[in-house]
Design a protein around this motif. Structure first.
Motif, PDB file in Angstrom:
ATOM      1  N   ILE A  57       8.180   8.046   9.391  1.00 28.27           N
ATOM      2  CA  ILE A  57       8.510   7.647  10.763  1.00 28.27           C
ATOM      3  C   ILE A  57       9.985   7.269  10.871  1.00 28.27           C
ATOM      4  N   ALA A  58      10.504   6.619   9.833  1.00 21.76           N
ATOM      5  CA  ALA A  58      11.925   6.260   9.851  1.00 21.76           C
ATOM      6  C   ALA A  58      12.802   7.502   9.897  1.00 21.76           C
ATOM      7  N   ARG A  59      12.366   8.591   9.238  1.00 23.64           N
ATOM      8  CA  ARG A  59      13.149   9.825   9.243  1.00 23.64           C
ATOM      9  C   ARG A  59      12.983  10.613  10.537  1.00 23.64           C
ATOM     10  N   ARG A  60      11.697  10.745  10.995  1.00 24.52           N
ATOM     11  CA  ARG A  60      11.379  11.644  12.097  1.00 24.52           C
ATOM     12  C   ARG A  60      11.316  10.964  13.447  1.00 24.52           C
ATOM     13  N   GLY A  61      11.083   9.672  13.443  1.00 25.37           N
ATOM     14  CA  GLY A  61      10.678   8.993  14.658  1.00 25.37           C
ATOM     15  C   GLY A  61       9.163   8.978  14.728  1.00 25.37           C
ATOM     16  N   PRO A  62       8.582   8.454  15.800  1.00 23.63           N
ATOM     17  CA  PRO A  62       7.123   8.389  15.921  1.00 23.63           C
ATOM     18  C   PRO A  62       6.471   9.745  15.666  1.00 23.63           C
ATOM     19  N   ILE A  63       5.337   9.753  14.957  1.00 21.24           N
ATOM     20  CA  ILE A  63       4.670  11.005  14.592  1.00 21.24           C
ATOM     21  C   ILE A  63       3.376  11.139  15.390  1.00 21.24           C
ATOM     22  N   PRO A  64       2.964  12.378  15.716  1.00 25.93           N
ATOM     23  CA  PRO A  64       1.676  12.553  16.394  1.00 25.93           C
ATOM     24  C   PRO A  64       0.544  11.947  15.564  1.00 25.93           C
ATOM     25  N   GLU A  85       3.821   4.760  15.784  1.00 23.74           N
ATOM     26  CA  GLU A  85       5.106   4.110  15.517  1.00 23.74           C
ATOM     27  C   GLU A  85       4.862   2.908  14.601  1.00 23.74           C
ATOM     28  N   TRP A  86       5.900   2.508  13.867  1.00 24.38           N
ATOM     29  CA  TRP A  86       5.849   1.281  13.067  1.00 24.38           C
ATOM     30  C   TRP A  86       6.633   0.209  13.808  1.00 24.38           C
ATOM     31  N   ASP A 100       3.050   6.431  23.564  1.00 27.86           N
ATOM     32  CA  ASP A 100       2.784   7.669  24.298  1.00 27.86           C
ATOM     33  C   ASP A 100       4.064   8.462  24.512  1.00 27.86           C
ATOM     34  N   GLY A 101       3.926   9.807  24.446  1.00 24.64           N
ATOM     35  CA  GLY A 101       5.075  10.673  24.646  1.00 24.64           C
ATOM     36  C   GLY A 101       4.640  12.063  25.077  1.00 24.64           C
ATOM     37  N   ALA A 102       5.609  12.959  25.216  1.00 26.68           N
ATOM     38  CA  ALA A 102       5.324  14.330  25.634  1.00 26.68           C
ATOM     39  C   ALA A 102       4.499  15.050  24.576  1.00 26.68           C
ATOM     40  N   LEU A 103       3.724  16.050  25.018  1.00 27.14           N
ATOM     41  CA  LEU A 103       2.879  16.806  24.089  1.00 27.14           C
ATOM     42  C   LEU A 103       3.726  17.427  22.989  1.00 27.14           C
ATOM     43  N   SER A 104       3.227  17.369  21.757  1.00 25.04           N
ATOM     44  CA  SER A 104       4.000  17.818  20.606  1.00 25.04           C
ATOM     45  C   SER A 104       3.840  19.298  20.314  1.00 25.04           C
ATOM     46  N   SER A 105       2.845  19.951  20.918  1.00 24.01           N
ATOM     47  CA  SER A 105       2.563  21.345  20.573  1.00 24.01           C
ATOM     48  C   SER A 105       2.083  22.110  21.799  1.00 24.01           C
ATOM     49  N   ARG A 106       2.526  23.347  21.909  1.00 25.70           N
ATOM     50  CA  ARG A 106       2.046  24.195  23.001  1.00 25.70           C
ATOM     51  C   ARG A 106       0.571  24.522  22.856  1.00 25.70           C
ATOM     52  N   ASP A 107       0.055  24.445  21.624  1.00 29.79           N
ATOM     53  CA  ASP A 107      -1.370  24.706  21.423  1.00 29.79           C
ATOM     54  C   ASP A 107      -2.237  23.748  22.236  1.00 29.79           C
ATOM     55  N   LEU A 108      -1.716  22.565  22.524  1.00 34.74           N
ATOM     56  CA  LEU A 108      -2.501  21.582  23.257  1.00 34.74           C
ATOM     57  C   LEU A 108      -2.705  21.994  24.714  1.00 34.74           C
ATOM     58  N   ASP A 109      -1.761  22.724  25.287  1.00 31.66           N
ATOM     59  CA  ASP A 109      -1.869  23.098  26.698  1.00 31.66           C
ATOM     60  C   ASP A 109      -3.135  23.894  26.960  1.00 31.66           C
ATOM     61  N   MET A 131       0.857  -1.193   0.000  1.00 26.92           N
ATOM     62  CA  MET A 131       0.000   0.000   0.000  1.00 26.92           C
ATOM     63  C   MET A 131       0.893   1.243   0.000  1.00 26.92           C
ATOM     64  N   PRO A 132       0.766   2.103  -1.032  1.00 24.19           N
ATOM     65  CA  PRO A 132       1.683   3.236  -1.155  1.00 24.19           C
ATOM     66  C   PRO A 132       1.696   4.160   0.053  1.00 24.19           C
ATOM     67  N   LEU A 133       0.511   4.503   0.612  1.00 27.18           N
ATOM     68  CA  LEU A 133       0.486   5.451   1.716  1.00 27.18           C
ATOM     69  C   LEU A 133       1.121   4.845   2.962  1.00 27.18           C
ATOM     70  N   THR A 134       0.902   3.563   3.196  1.00 29.03           N
ATOM     71  CA  THR A 134       1.566   2.899   4.315  1.00 29.03           C
ATOM     72  C   THR A 134       3.080   3.035   4.183  1.00 29.03           C
ATOM     73  N   ASP A 135       3.596   2.815   2.991  1.00 30.27           N
ATOM     74  CA  ASP A 135       5.036   2.925   2.776  1.00 30.27           C
ATOM     75  C   ASP A 135       5.522   4.349   2.996  1.00 30.27           C
ATOM     76  N   LEU A 136       4.758   5.330   2.545  1.00 33.03           N
ATOM     77  CA  LEU A 136       5.155   6.721   2.725  1.00 33.03           C
ATOM     78  C   LEU A 136       5.187   7.116   4.192  1.00 33.03           C
ATOM     79  N   ILE A 137       4.176   6.698   4.955  1.00 34.80           N
ATOM     80  CA  ILE A 137       4.149   7.034   6.376  1.00 34.80           C
ATOM     81  C   ILE A 137       5.257   6.295   7.119  1.00 34.80           C
ATOM     82  N   ARG A 138       5.502   5.046   6.747  1.00 33.96           N
ATOM     83  CA  ARG A 138       6.625   4.304   7.341  1.00 33.96           C
ATOM     84  C   ARG A 138       7.941   5.031   7.104  1.00 33.96           C
ATOM     85  N   ALA A 139       8.141   5.537   5.902  1.00 30.71           N
ATOM     86  CA  ALA A 139       9.375   6.260   5.598  1.00 30.71           C
ATOM     87  C   ALA A 139       9.473   7.546   6.407  1.00 30.71           C
TER      88      ALA A 139
END
Length: 377
Positions: free
Chosen positions: A11-18, A179-180, A189-198, A1-9
């Motif tokens: 995550i590989a670059r950035r680490g886990p994504i929100p 995460e993949w 689970d991790g720390a909040l990614s944006s101050r807007d969430l506070d 599935m192309p989109l699965t591969d794109l999101i996996r890539a």
């Protein structure tokens, strides 16, 4: 599935994504996203129903509401109707045909504007609205939309905004990332990614440890961009959602995020990105509060059942419908009102700007006090 591969890539670059970023890719990736690719299917043969897919009567009823708004605004020329999230343009066609049939003066004053970033959908809308070409206009975003007097309308727009998933540990809020791992997408689970969430999380009531839910700063940003465009008029949003106190009830421990395909709820929102619909309910209280910061006042709030009953008073006479067409409209009304279908899960929120206090619009004739219903001070 192309989109699965794109999101996996990614995550590989950035680490886990929100999760918010995962949902944005799954729905709106320009080639493979569920909506952007044209894969989204509405109606009996698709993945979900909307008010519009029930038939043209929904648009005809809203045309009567828009005509009343035009009167409240002292019959401006032009009277601008802005729709966002218009799909293939069926609702707009139903509204403009309705105005032409029973509100000729309003029809002559009306301009219909679409905010549509996807060229393929804009082309489909132009084709559907060909007979109304003289009064229809398109914009790829808010930037090219001039300030106007009229109404901005949306039906099931805000529920498709990407949301952040959060969890209360008992001591703090954490965010849910994607995460993949072991051949599949999974939550981490991790720390909040944006101050807007506070700021969003500070408004939530006390909840038990392990409580998972959603917050949607993007909907507030949308209203921030929209409010300056309205010189005088209304924002009317119909969607499924709750006032804040109901949305964040302590027993709603898994939030409202849902995945759908073929009218069935999918168990895993991370499975098959781009192939299934992802959606979350709307926190109407936060929208109303945020609108007030930008000059918008709460003009009405009610569930769709009562909204439809109010509008039907403009459409039906006191006599029982006798023609086949009128009886068909009545059956459609019953579907739109039905508490187990659309009537109770959907709500209508109306915000106004530049208008003096007045009796409720027809759609809110049977509504409770909107500020009290929303839990506003």
């Amino acid at each position: 599935m192309p989109l699965t591969d794109l999101i996996r890539a990614e995550i590989a670059r950035r680490g886990p994504i929100p999760f918010r970023d995962f949902m944005e890719r799954a729905l709106y990736h320009p080639e493979h996203g569920y909506y952007a690719s044209g894969r989204a299917a509405i109606g009996r043969a698709g993945d979900f129903f909307t008010n519009v897919s029930v038939g043209p009567f929904f648009g005809r009823l809203l045309a009567r509401q828009f005509a009343e708004m035009w009167e409240r605004l002292d019959r401006p020329r032009p009277f601008v109707i802005v729709e966002q999230g218009a799909d293939r343009g069926d609702f707009a066609h139903d509204v403009l045909a309705g105005l032409r049939n029973f509100a000729a003066d309003c029809s002559a004053a009306a301009e219909y504007h679409f905010v549509e970033p996807r060229p393929a959908l804009a082309a489909a809308q132009r084709e559907r609205l060909a007979e109304f070409a003289a009064c229809t206009h398109w914009h790829s975003d808010f930037d090219s939309l001039r300030p106007f007097t009229g109404v901005h309308f949306s039906n099931e727009l805000l529920d498709a905004f990407p949301v952040h998933l959060v969890k209360w540990t008992g001591a703090e809020w954490v965010e849910r990332f994607v995460e993949w791992m072991d051949g599949a997408f999974t939550f981490l689970d991790g720390a909040l990614s944006s101050r807007d969430l506070d700021a969003c999380l500070a408004l939530l009531p006390a909840v038990p440890a392990g409580y998972c839910t959603e917050v949607n700063p993007g909907a507030l940003d949308w209203l921030t961009a929209l409010a300056p465009k309205i010189e005088r008029g209304y924002v009317l949003a119909i969607d499924y959602g709750f006032p804040r106190a109901e949305y964040y009830r302590p027993e709603r421990t898994e939030g409202t995020l849902s995945a759908y395909a073929g009218h069935r709820r999918e168990p895993d929102p991370l499975a098959r990105p781009g192939e299934i619909d992802l959606t979350a309910h709307v926190d109407f209280t936060s929208l109303a509060e945020h609108g007030e910061k930008y000059g918008l006042s709460v003009a009405g709030f009610t569930d769709q059942h009562h909204f439809m009953v109010g509008l039907s008073r403009l459409h039906f006479t006191d006599e029982a419908p006798t023609t086949p067409a009128a009886q068909k409209e009545l059956r459609t009304l019953q579907t739109l009102m039905h508490p187990n279908l659309l009537g109770r899960s959907f709500h209508a929120l109306c915000l106004s700007k530049g208008l003096a206090a007045a009796p409720p619009l027809a759609g809110f004739h049977f509504a409770p006090n909107p500020r009290a219903a929303l839990g506003l001070r």
